[in-house]
Design an enzyme around this catalytic site. Structure first.
Site, PDB file in Angstrom:
ATOM      1  NE  ARG A   1      55.483  44.458  36.461  1.00 52.27           N
ATOM      2  CZ  ARG A   1      56.293  45.400  36.924  1.00 52.27           C
ATOM      3  NH1 ARG A   1      57.592  45.219  36.930  1.00 52.27           N
ATOM      4  NH2 ARG A   1      55.799  46.540  37.392  1.00 52.27           N
ATOM      5  CG  ASP A   2      56.973  45.704  40.766  1.00 52.90           C
ATOM      6  OD1 ASP A   2      58.147  45.321  40.650  1.00 52.90           O
ATOM      7  OD2 ASP A   2      56.678  46.872  41.075  1.00 52.90           O
TER       8      ASP A   2
ATOM      9  CG  HIS B   1      54.281  51.114  40.716  1.00 51.07           C
ATOM     10  ND1 HIS B   1      53.783  49.868  40.383  1.00 51.07           N
ATOM     11  CD2 HIS B   1      55.558  50.901  41.107  1.00 51.07           C
ATOM     12  CE1 HIS B   1      54.717  48.955  40.563  1.00 51.07           C
ATOM     13  NE2 HIS B   1      55.814  49.546  41.004  1.00 51.07           N
TER      14      HIS B   1
ATOM     15  CG  HIS C   1      58.528  49.983  44.958  1.00 48.48           C
ATOM     16  ND1 HIS C   1      58.958  48.679  44.992  1.00 48.48           N
ATOM     17  CD2 HIS C   1      57.944  50.140  43.745  1.00 48.48           C
ATOM     18  CE1 HIS C   1      58.670  48.085  43.838  1.00 48.48           C
ATOM     19  NE2 HIS C   1      58.049  48.948  43.065  1.00 48.48           N
TER      20      HIS C   1
ATOM     21  CB  CYS D   1      63.358  47.672  40.358  1.00 51.69           C
ATOM     22  SG  CYS D   1      64.110  48.000  38.751  1.00 51.69           S
TER      23      CYS D   1
ATOM     24  CG  ASN E   1      55.132  46.809  44.289  1.00 56.25           C
ATOM     25  OD1 ASN E   1      55.004  47.745  43.527  1.00 56.25           O
ATOM     26  ND2 ASN E   1      55.778  45.700  43.949  1.00 56.25           N
TER      27      ASN E   1
END
Ligand code: ZN
Length: 307
Positions: free
Chosen positions: A15-16, A207, A209, A240, A249
């Protein structure tokens, strides 16, 4: 200081990791990567997002990806559910966990979802109800929890307010995102100690980064605060699209490598993750941020020295 002896990795590469990639990743390749990740020992995988296809074209195949993967027992698969429309899509799939998304700052929420935090929140009770009807668990995600690229500092009171809104919805697991890599270790420790005190009984995920090189240091600060759930993306992919300069990430292989050296169990097969990171480098067609992919494991060096 007593650190957790076991950490749960929530793998967010599908996803990310994939969402900011400009070149289309074929659905079959996404399925292949998720199926490979399902064999690494990781127990939580964020498979896709039900964000509007126009906002994130790369994830427009969410339903096809979920229909194609071979779900493994013992693994919880989740998807981002940003709004009621996304919830309707999620309800038509067999995804285990619906991961709601909200920004901790008004400016980022507006940029990301085109509405005020309160407006996004107003849509959530119906989403939570729909998830319950479908037997799905709901987790609450917060972007820019430790700093906003538009507003700067996010005061703890502001963060506690949005966390409190999730808790009021009956949500028992909250994920705090350092979306643009603005958090520092002292801030992570202090924030997590205070939030845990204020919201006992809530499970937390960090989460992080690595935009400014602080992600692994922030993990250690999180461990010191007792946090035992971390998001990471194999290959260190991610970013993002609404956060200027945002980079990946923390890489799963970098995180697992560090945790294992610290004597902290993850249940994850590091070599299997490294093999997937190599494959991902070919899939996305550009170099990855992963340190372990570049430098190898410390134990590889020991083997070379011993030879
Ligand atoms: Zn992220």
């Amino acid at each position: 200081m007593q650190l957790p002896t076991q950490v749960t990795i929530h793998e967010v590469c599908p996803r990310d990791g994939f969402q900011p990639e400009q070149a289309w990743i074929p659905t079959a390749t996404k399925i292949e990567i998720i199926d490979a990740l399902s064999q690494t020992g990781v127990t939580e995988i964020q498979a896709t997002s039900f964000v509007h296809p126009r906002a994130i074209p790369q994830l427009r195949d969410a339903e096809d990806v979920l229909a194609g993967i071979a779900k493994q027992p013992g693994i919880s698969y989740d998807a981002l559910v940003p709004n009621p429309r996304g919830a309707e899509r999620a309800a038509a799939t067999d995804i285990d966990v619906w991961h709601l998304m909200l920004s901790a700052s008004e400016a980022h929420n507006r940029e990301n979802g085109n509405r005020a935090i309160a407006e996004t929140l107003a849509g959530f009770p119906a989403v939570v109800e729909l998830a319950a009807e479908h037997g799905a668990e709901v987790h609450g995600g917060l972007a820019v929890a430790f700093g906003c690229p538009y507003e700067g500092e996010v005061p703890l009171e502001q963060l506690a307010w949005v966390v409190g809104e999730y808790v009021a919805l009956g949500i028992e697991h909250v994920s705090l995102g350092d979306t643009t890599g603005m958090a520092n270790p002292a801030q992570i420790y202090e924030t997590m100690m205070r939030l845990q005190e204020r919201f006992p009984g809530i499970g937390w995920t960090l989460h992080l980064h690595d935009t400014r090189g602080m992600a692994l240091a922030n993990v250690v600060a999180g461990l010191q605060a007792g946090i035992d759930h971390y998001d990471s993306a194999t290959g260190g992919l991610g970013g993002c699209p609404y956060a200027p300069g945002a980079t990946g990430n923390v890489a799963t292989e970098d995180l697992v490598h560090m945790l294992h050296l610290m004597g902290i169990e993850t249940g994850v097969d590091l070599d299997a993750v490294i093999a997937i990171a190599r494959r991902l480098q070919a899939v996305v067609g550009h170099p990855l941020e992963s340190r372990i992919l570049k430098a190898g494991k410390t134990s590889d060096l020991a083997e070379i020295a011993a030879a």
